[in-house]
Design a protein around this motif. Structure first.
Motif, mmCIF file in Angstrom:
data_model
loop_
_atom_site.group_PDB
_atom_site.id
_atom_site.type_symbol
_atom_site.label_atom_id
_atom_site.label_comp_id
_atom_site.label_asym_id
_atom_site.label_seq_id
_atom_site.Cartn_x
_atom_site.Cartn_y
_atom_site.Cartn_z
ATOM 1 N N PHE A 25 4.286 2.904 5.983
ATOM 2 C CA PHE A 25 4.737 2.057 4.880
ATOM 3 C C PHE A 25 4.511 2.719 3.540
ATOM 4 O O PHE A 25 3.444 3.254 3.274
ATOM 5 C CB PHE A 25 4.005 0.707 4.915
ATOM 6 C CG PHE A 25 4.322 -0.081 6.140
ATOM 7 C CD1 PHE A 25 5.519 -0.755 6.243
ATOM 8 C CD2 PHE A 25 3.449 -0.107 7.201
ATOM 9 C CE1 PHE A 25 5.849 -1.452 7.388
ATOM 10 C CE2 PHE A 25 3.752 -0.802 8.361
ATOM 11 C CZ PHE A 25 4.961 -1.480 8.446
ATOM 12 N N ALA A 26 5.521 2.662 2.699
ATOM 13 C CA ALA A 26 5.383 3.134 1.326
ATOM 14 C C ALA A 26 4.650 2.082 0.504
ATOM 15 O O ALA A 26 3.898 2.403 -0.408
ATOM 16 C CB ALA A 26 6.753 3.422 0.721
ATOM 17 N N ALA A 27 4.875 0.805 0.834
ATOM 18 C CA ALA A 27 4.241 -0.297 0.104
ATOM 19 C C ALA A 27 3.988 -1.455 1.055
ATOM 20 O O ALA A 27 4.748 -1.670 2.003
ATOM 21 C CB ALA A 27 5.115 -0.753 -1.060
ATOM 22 N N ALA A 28 2.923 -2.201 0.768
ATOM 23 C CA ALA A 28 2.586 -3.403 1.526
ATOM 24 C C ALA A 28 2.266 -4.514 0.540
ATOM 25 O O ALA A 28 1.517 -4.311 -0.415
ATOM 26 C CB ALA A 28 1.387 -3.146 2.433
ATOM 27 N N TRP B 149 -5.097 -16.623 9.075
ATOM 28 C CA TRP B 149 -5.686 -15.831 10.160
ATOM 29 C C TRP B 149 -6.479 -14.644 9.627
ATOM 30 O O TRP B 149 -7.190 -13.985 10.388
ATOM 31 C CB TRP B 149 -4.615 -15.359 11.136
ATOM 32 C CG TRP B 149 -3.397 -14.775 10.480
ATOM 33 C CD1 TRP B 149 -2.270 -15.462 10.106
ATOM 34 C CD2 TRP B 149 -3.169 -13.419 10.106
ATOM 35 N NE1 TRP B 149 -1.369 -14.604 9.519
ATOM 36 C CE2 TRP B 149 -1.894 -13.345 9.514
ATOM 37 C CE3 TRP B 149 -3.919 -12.251 10.209
ATOM 38 C CZ2 TRP B 149 -1.353 -12.163 9.027
ATOM 39 C CZ3 TRP B 149 -3.378 -11.071 9.729
ATOM 40 C CH2 TRP B 149 -2.110 -11.040 9.157
ATOM 41 N N ALA B 150 -6.366 -14.364 8.341
ATOM 42 C CA ALA B 150 -7.119 -13.280 7.691
ATOM 43 C C ALA B 150 -6.966 -13.428 6.189
ATOM 44 O O ALA B 150 -6.126 -14.183 5.705
ATOM 45 C CB ALA B 150 -6.607 -11.911 8.133
ATOM 46 N N SER B 151 -7.751 -12.669 5.467
ATOM 47 C CA SER B 151 -7.628 -12.612 4.018
ATOM 48 C C SER B 151 -6.649 -11.493 3.666
ATOM 49 O O SER B 151 -6.688 -10.410 4.269
ATOM 50 C CB SER B 151 -8.993 -12.316 3.398
ATOM 51 O OG SER B 151 -8.851 -11.852 2.085
ATOM 52 N N GLY B 152 -5.799 -11.734 2.703
ATOM 53 C CA GLY B 152 -4.870 -10.703 2.260
ATOM 54 C C GLY B 152 -5.583 -9.453 1.762
ATOM 55 O O GLY B 152 -5.084 -8.340 1.943
ATOM 56 N N THR B 153 -6.748 -9.624 1.160
ATOM 57 C CA THR B 153 -7.493 -8.443 0.712
ATOM 58 C C THR B 153 -7.956 -7.619 1.919
ATOM 59 O O THR B 153 -7.919 -6.391 1.875
ATOM 60 C CB THR B 153 -8.699 -8.819 -0.168
ATOM 61 O OG1 THR B 153 -9.505 -9.775 0.509
ATOM 62 C CG2 THR B 153 -8.246 -9.391 -1.499
ATOM 63 N N ASP B 154 -8.356 -8.287 3.002
ATOM 64 C CA ASP B 154 -8.740 -7.566 4.216
ATOM 65 C C ASP B 154 -7.543 -6.846 4.829
ATOM 66 O O ASP B 154 -7.655 -5.717 5.307
ATOM 67 C CB ASP B 154 -9.358 -8.509 5.244
ATOM 68 C CG ASP B 154 -10.711 -9.046 4.814
ATOM 69 O OD1 ASP B 154 -11.351 -8.432 3.925
ATOM 70 O OD2 ASP B 154 -11.134 -10.090 5.356
ATOM 71 N N ILE C 98 -4.876 -1.547 5.604
ATOM 72 C CA ILE C 98 -3.736 -0.646 5.408
ATOM 73 C C ILE C 98 -4.160 0.559 4.578
ATOM 74 O O ILE C 98 -3.891 1.702 4.936
ATOM 75 C CB ILE C 98 -2.565 -1.394 4.745
ATOM 76 C CG1 ILE C 98 -1.996 -2.423 5.714
ATOM 77 C CG2 ILE C 98 -1.481 -0.415 4.286
ATOM 78 C CD1 ILE C 98 -1.055 -3.421 5.087
ATOM 79 N N ALA C 99 -4.838 0.306 3.470
ATOM 80 C CA ALA C 99 -5.246 1.398 2.572
ATOM 81 C C ALA C 99 -6.247 2.347 3.241
ATOM 82 O O ALA C 99 -6.220 3.551 2.993
ATOM 83 C CB ALA C 99 -5.834 0.832 1.287
ATOM 84 N N ASP C 100 -7.122 1.809 4.088
ATOM 85 C CA ASP C 100 -8.094 2.662 4.800
ATOM 86 C C ASP C 100 -7.381 3.633 5.738
ATOM 87 O O ASP C 100 -7.764 4.790 5.847
ATOM 88 C CB ASP C 100 -9.084 1.814 5.600
ATOM 89 C CG ASP C 100 -10.120 1.133 4.728
ATOM 90 O OD1 ASP C 100 -10.211 1.463 3.519
ATOM 91 O OD2 ASP C 100 -10.829 0.251 5.251
ATOM 92 N N ARG C 101 -6.351 3.154 6.418
ATOM 93 C CA ARG C 101 -5.619 3.997 7.373
ATOM 94 C C ARG C 101 -4.549 4.846 6.700
ATOM 95 O O ARG C 101 -4.270 5.947 7.141
ATOM 96 C CB ARG C 101 -4.953 3.133 8.437
ATOM 97 C CG ARG C 101 -5.939 2.556 9.419
ATOM 98 C CD ARG C 101 -5.211 1.797 10.469
ATOM 99 N NE ARG C 101 -5.335 2.531 11.722
ATOM 100 C CZ ARG C 101 -4.980 2.044 12.882
ATOM 101 N NH1 ARG C 101 -4.433 0.855 12.959
ATOM 102 N NH2 ARG C 101 -5.136 2.752 13.983
ATOM 103 N N TYR C 102 -3.925 4.277 5.664
ATOM 104 C CA TYR C 102 -2.797 4.932 5.002
ATOM 105 C C TYR C 102 -3.011 4.879 3.494
ATOM 106 O O TYR C 102 -2.409 4.059 2.791
ATOM 107 C CB TYR C 102 -1.480 4.240 5.391
ATOM 108 C CG TYR C 102 -1.362 4.006 6.877
ATOM 109 C CD1 TYR C 102 -1.102 5.063 7.739
ATOM 110 C CD2 TYR C 102 -1.546 2.737 7.428
ATOM 111 C CE1 TYR C 102 -1.008 4.862 9.112
ATOM 112 C CE2 TYR C 102 -1.454 2.528 8.794
ATOM 113 C CZ TYR C 102 -1.180 3.592 9.633
ATOM 114 O OH TYR C 102 -1.094 3.390 10.988
ATOM 115 N N SER D 45 -3.439 -2.368 -5.269
ATOM 116 C CA SER D 45 -2.902 -1.607 -6.402
ATOM 117 C C SER D 45 -2.526 -2.545 -7.543
ATOM 118 O O SER D 45 -2.608 -2.178 -8.709
ATOM 119 C CB SER D 45 -1.656 -0.821 -5.984
ATOM 120 O OG SER D 45 -1.893 -0.031 -4.847
ATOM 121 N N ALA D 46 -2.076 -3.759 -7.179
ATOM 122 C CA ALA D 46 -1.660 -4.753 -8.182
ATOM 123 C C ALA D 46 -1.867 -6.151 -7.609
ATOM 124 O O ALA D 46 -1.889 -6.343 -6.395
ATOM 125 C CB ALA D 46 -0.198 -4.550 -8.549
#
Length: 126
Positions: free
Chosen positions: A52-55, A63-68, A73-77, A103-104
């Motif tokens: 992914f270029a962006a998420a 079912w989860a927190s958006g920050t998690d 995603i950022a940890d892997r990519y 990022s924003a």
């Protein structure tokens, strides 16, 4: 931005919000593949695929927190642009804004929906 070739991930458990955000992203990035997920299983599948270029993720998914989600995603990519798109700003928004993920942060209101494509595009270009 129309000549940009990329893959975008949209994570939102609110189907109506996901459809609207997805429509806006498709119009702004017609050459991008948009993948929308609304549950944990679909997210796990997409996380394993990557690319992914962006998420973009809502904060409250059920079912989860958006920050998690965005951190995973950022940890892997690490090159992926991450945007937290929230119905209501969390009390720790200042802490989130000073962190590298997301990022924003955009509030999911009329102005936020209008700024979503520009925010994603700015991240992709910058």
């Amino acid at each position: 931005m129309s000549n940009l070739s990329c893959k975008l991930l949209l994570v939102d458990s609110d189907v109506a919000d996901a459809e609207l955000a997805g429509d806006l992203l498709r119009q702004s990035f017609p050459h991008c593949e948009l993948v929308t997920v609304t549950d944990a299983v679909a997210f796990a599948e997409q996380l394993s695929l990557g690319g992914f270029a962006a998420a973009v993720s809502e904060l409250a998914l059920g079912w989860a927190s958006g920050t998690d989600v965005l951190t995973a995603i950022a940890d892997r990519y690490p090159e992926t642009v991450t945007v937290l798109f929230v119905k209501s700003l969390p009390p720790n928004v200042k802490d989130l804004q000073s962190a590298s993920v997301p990022s924003a942060i955009l509030k999911k209101d009329e102005a936020g929906f209008l700024k979503l494509a520009d925010t994603v595009g700015s991240g992709l270009c910058g």
